[in-house]
Design an enzyme around this catalytic site. Structure first.
Site, PDB file in Angstrom:
ATOM      1  CG  ASN A  52      -0.132   0.101   2.519  1.00  0.00           C
ATOM      2  OD1 ASN A  52       0.909  -0.532   2.671  1.00  0.00           O
ATOM      3  ND2 ASN A  52      -0.590   0.916   3.445  1.00  0.00           N
TER       4      ASN A  52
ATOM      5  CB  CYS B 248       2.644   3.409   4.749  1.00  0.00           C
ATOM      6  SG  CYS B 248       1.840   5.015   4.625  1.00  0.00           S
TER       7      CYS B 248
ATOM      8  CD  GLU C 121       0.785   0.186   6.479  1.00  0.00           C
ATOM      9  OE1 GLU C 121      -0.212   0.849   6.795  1.00  0.00           O
ATOM     10  OE2 GLU C 121       1.610   0.596   5.631  1.00  0.00           O
TER      11      GLU C 121
END
Length: 925
Positions: A555, A557, A559
């Site tokens: 995604n 970021c 994670e």
């Protein structure tokens, strides 16, 4: 808060006597010329260079002044502050020192002059009334009450300097806030004082707005239950809040409100909530902190059987800062558009209709604060044949440019910048152009300056790098199944396509040396901060949902690792445990952690059913699989409490054990919810259904790598066998854990973000709410205990950019414990992340830091991360050329180091990965 530039013709300067005069830029030029003359003599003043420099500095000061002016008036002190900063940014340290000494001399002279005898305040109705000094003293007295090492007198004295006859009520409140704020760098506890003064302003604003007339109340006088009823009624009338909240038993839920928790905020946390989270009517805030938390809690409890009891349970967890829901949940829970999910992952199919539908989907998903991860690998590459037009493809890059502009255009209602990350697999024929997307040079039509990018790297590529072998780039229209393959199946099919290319059966392909492509990937990461390095095979081989699809990307970021397809947009619902609130000097409070995690997982699971879905593909996916992502924050604070340096085996062990407990209780909570509510739709066939937990899935990765290139600890301490049997009976959520950056919610809670190491012990934090002086309170407490905290220490911390390393009088044990991110070897961060990763069914946002990057260091670090079994990495943080603005520090030996009170432009190094203080970086929001 951001303000519009004041028009040139209307800008006024408020002098210290309260009189106003038109702004005159020539006065700045005169002051600067005098400063240069005093520092460098008459000869220097006559030179054309000095005249040129003065003109340039004057223009800079005026531009900055107009950018940050509030309304049509500025204070003389603000102008002088900007002049000082402009001199320091320009490197004119000697001149700045002369200017500061001049200001000091005049300030001392003013101290002997009493303030104006009569000061009147302009109230909203336009009436001038005498300044109520008694109330001001009472407000400041309440703000400092019960806080160690602070006093009312310095705040009152600093505020007095900025009072003038006719000052508005809002300016008066702001003067008190700013007065306390200036004291934070000397004593971090003034952050709480500043927050309480902001709280007083907020109370007045909210109560007056609801009453329709001026109202004030101290924290002790505030009747929170009565206020909440009026607030809720007004919010529903404005169609901001779901009317269903009014059908709760309000007596029961308001009885649980803990007004004293309003006093637990630091200034950065409360200002962030004020600017971006609290409900408002045309800019006027009428939502107080505990009303905010209760509104979010009630919104999350809407479909519970005993929703009042659950709302109280959720409220207690949020308002205590033991757990915090993600930003979209905080923004929208309980509102009429309850889009509560954090992350959305999409796959862009290879057709013009699908590509333009993806832009629309991105806009709709981003509108209500969703972060986006787009898998662009299926889109055919440059030079590929287009059957419909008998033409040749321009590749994926022009389409990425449009995706970039879409993200900029949809800025999430002004609450935070729209943000997306594009992923591309390393075998894609356009990968070399993809690497250049964030460069500041070249054809701007083939650049995406605002969108993040990430490499989706298969293990086969890194095996070729280590073997110094060739790597073949393909266009996905000729090799479509590579996109859905991973592990040994991918490696085998990839080699078959290489053989087909050798036989002339593949039209578009190119051979490169794997090491050369790897070096270029790292070089671009070093120079631009992108694309990030993420690993395709560990994400898929350890995914509990292998039977239901393929993980094609992460995604925004890095994670989240969920399956995507043409008809399913993956959704994840995030929240984070505040680890600092679950640790004492004696260790991890496992009983409290269990209670927190069980409630948190229930809250996250509720998001799936309550959520407002903007596109059907997201709704379908989320209801089928019900993934959630429980993470953590305050990790560094927990290490400080335990006296454990980040770069120690003990810290790595703590990372392992703390994540093991969080994982155990999160999985157990989801299994318990399955017994109560039923398992998620696609549970059968998952790794969970086979009793394969995240720890067990390490074996699948080891088998795929055939024992090579995997160095992962597999120790455990809890009774996982018993939990396996429970899990076989059903899980409520396909995925349960993910460690997000938590940049904003950790600010709200007043702890370090996510799993990040300490950035600096003193620095300026920049985000959409402005600039905030941040001082490490743990260090200050330790220095106070040893009698080392004084003005000289503040000056030294500024001079050495928040580092203790070169401050001789600081003991070695404190230097090691409070070492900053760039003073530790990032392999310690990878080691800790590797230990956590064995317990996590998704991934973690792992930033890596390197003070003096080189190709060899980067190569070793990222290969080390791969061998340690990490699924993803996030930003590479490089040191900026200047990390903390410098200015002459009053009352010290003149070392050049002040923290600015206005936004700064920190110079970039020659090669600059993303800086942690970059206000435009999503990780810093």
């Amino acid at each position: 808060m951001e303000t519009s530039p004041a028009p040139a013709a209307t800008l006024r300067v408020i002098r210290r006597d309260g009189e106003a005069s038109p702004f005159d830029a020539s006065r700045i030029s005169v002051a600067l010329t005098k400063a240069f003359l005093a520092a460098e003599g008459d000869g220097a003043a006559a030179s054309s260079r000095i005249h040129h420099v003065v003109a340039e500095l004057t223009a800079q000061v005026e531009a900055s002044l107009r950018r940050h002016a509030t309304g049509d008036a500025v204070h003389l002190e603000q102008i002088q502050d900007l002049v000082e900063l402009a001199l320091m940014r320009g490197g004119h340290h000697k001149v700045a020192r002369a200017y500061v000494l001049y200001r000091e001399e005049h300030a001392k002279a003013r101290e002997t002059t009493p303030p104006p005898a009569a000061i009147r305040v302009t109230h909203p109705d336009g009436e001038l009334r005498p300044l109520d000094r008694e109330r001001i003293a009472r407000v400041v007295g309440e703000a400092v009450a019960g806080i160690a090492d602070v006093a009312a007198e310095p705040v009152l004295a600093e505020a007095e300097r900025n009072l003038y006859d006719g000052i508005s009520a809002d300016e008066l409140a702001l003067a008190l806030i700013m007065a306390a704020r200036t004291l934070v760098e000397r004593e971090p506890n003034y952050s709480a004082v500043t927050a309480r003064l902001l709280l007083d302003k907020l109370r007045g604003e909210a109560l007056s707005h609801l009453a329709g007339e001026p109202r004030q109340a101290s924290q002790a006088e505030l009747d929170y239950p009565a206020y909440f009823r009026g607030y809720l009624r007004h919010a529903i009338e404005l169609e901001l809040v779901d009317p269903e909240l009014a059908r709760f038993d309000l007596d029961k839920v308001t009885a649980a409100i803990r007004p004293e928790r309003d006093l637990d905020f630091g200034f950065l946390g409360l200002q962030t909530l004020y600017d971006r989270y609290f409900l408002h009517e045309q800019g006027t805030r009428f939502e107080l902190p505990q009303a905010f938390f209760l509104r979010v809690a009630m919104g999350l409890a809407l479909r519970e059987d005993d929703r009042e009891a659950r709302a109280v349970e959720f409220y207690d967890l949020l308002s205590s800062f033991d757990f915090m829901a993600s930003t979209p949940t905080l923004f929208n829970s309980g509102t009429t558009r309850a889009q509560l999910s954090s992350c959305f992952l999409t796959t862009v199919e290879d057709s013009l209709d699908a590509i333009f539908q993806s832009y629309k989907n991105n806009a709709l998903l981003a509108k209500y604060s969703g972060g986006l991860g787009n898998d662009w690998t299926p889109v055919r590459g440059l030079g590929a044949h287009i059957k419909g037009t008998n033409g040749t493809s321009q590749g994926v890059v022009p389409f990425l440019k449009i995706a970039n502009d879409t993200a900029v255009a949809v800025n999430q209602g002004g609450k935070r910048k729209g943000a997306a990350c594009a992923y591309l697999e390393t075998w894609h024929i356009d990968v070399e152009e993809f690497l250049d997307l964030r460069k500041n040079t070249g054809d701007d039509r083939r650049r995406t300056h605002d969108m993040n990018t990430a490499n989706w790297v298969p293990d086969e590529f890194l095996r070729r790098v280590e073997a110094d072998a060739q790597w073949t780039l393909f266009s996905p229209d000729e090799t479509p199944d590579l996109h859905d393959l991973y592990g040994n199946a991918f490696a085998q099919r990839y080699r078959e396509y290489e053989a087909a290319a050798d036989r002339g059966e593949i039209r578009v392909f190119r051979r490169v040396r794997a090491v050369e492509l790897w070096r270029r990937m790292l070089t671009m990461l070093f120079e631009t901060g992108h694309p990030w390095i993420t690993f395709k095979d560990p994400c898929n081989l350890r995914s509990p949902q292998q039977h239901a699809g393929v993980v094609h990307s992460s995604n925004l970021c890095t994670e989240i690792t969920l399956n995507t397809s043409a008809d399913e947009v993956a959704v994840c619902n995030l929240g984070s445990v505040n680890l600092a609130r679950h640790v004492t000097a004696d260790g991890l409070d496992t009983a409290k952690l269990e209670r927190t995690v069980r409630t948190a997982v229930r809250m996250l699971d509720n998001v799936v059913d309550i959520n407002f879905y903007t596109i059907p593909e997201a709704r379908r996916s989320n209801l089928r699989h019900r993934p959630v992502g429980l993470g953590l924050m305050g990790y560094q604070d927990a290490l400080f409490t335990l006296d454990l340096p980040v770069d120690s085996p003990e810290a790595v062990e703590f990372a392992d054990r703390s994540m093991e407990h969080l994982s155990y209780h999160a999985i157990a909570a989801s299994a318990q919810l399955a017994q109560e509510r039923g398992a998620y739709e696609t549970f059968e066939g998952s790794l969970w259904s086979q009793g394969v937990l995240p720890l067990d899935s390490l074996r699948l990765l080891a088998e795929a790598r055939q024992g090579d290139a995997l160095d992962v600890d597999s120790s455990s301490t809890l009774d996982w066998d018993a939990l396996r049997e429970v899990v076989r009976g059903g899980m409520r959520n396909s995925n349960v854990m993910a460690i997000a950056p938590t940049a904003t919610i950790s600010n709200i809670c007043g702890v370090g973000q996510s799993i990040e190491p300490l950035f600096q012990n003193l620095y300026v934090k920049s985000n959409m709410s402005g600039d905030f002086t941040v001082v490490n309170p743990h260090l200050v407490a330790a220095l106070k205990e040893r009698g080392l905290w004084d003005e000289a220490m503040v000056a030294d911390l500024k001079y050495f950019d928040g580092s203790l390393a070169q401050i001789d009088r600081v003991p070695a044990d404190l230097k090691r414990l409070y070492a900053t991110a760039f003073e530790i070897d990032s392999r310690w961060l990878v080691d800790a992340a590797s230990r956590r990763q064995k317990w996590i069914d998704q991934a973690q946002s792992l930033n890596l830091y390197i003070a003096a990057p080189s190709g060899r260091k980067l190569d070793e670090l990222y290969r080390y991360a791969w061998r340690k079994g990490l699924k993803t990495t996030y930003y590479l943080r490089a040191k900026a050329a200047t990390s903390v603005e410098k200015s002459t520090l009053r009352g010290t030996d003149g070392k050049l180091n002040a923290v600015p009170a206005v936004p700064t432009a920190v110079p970039e190094p020659e090669f600059a990965a993303c800086r942690i203080d970059d206000p435009d970086c999503e990780a810093c929001q």
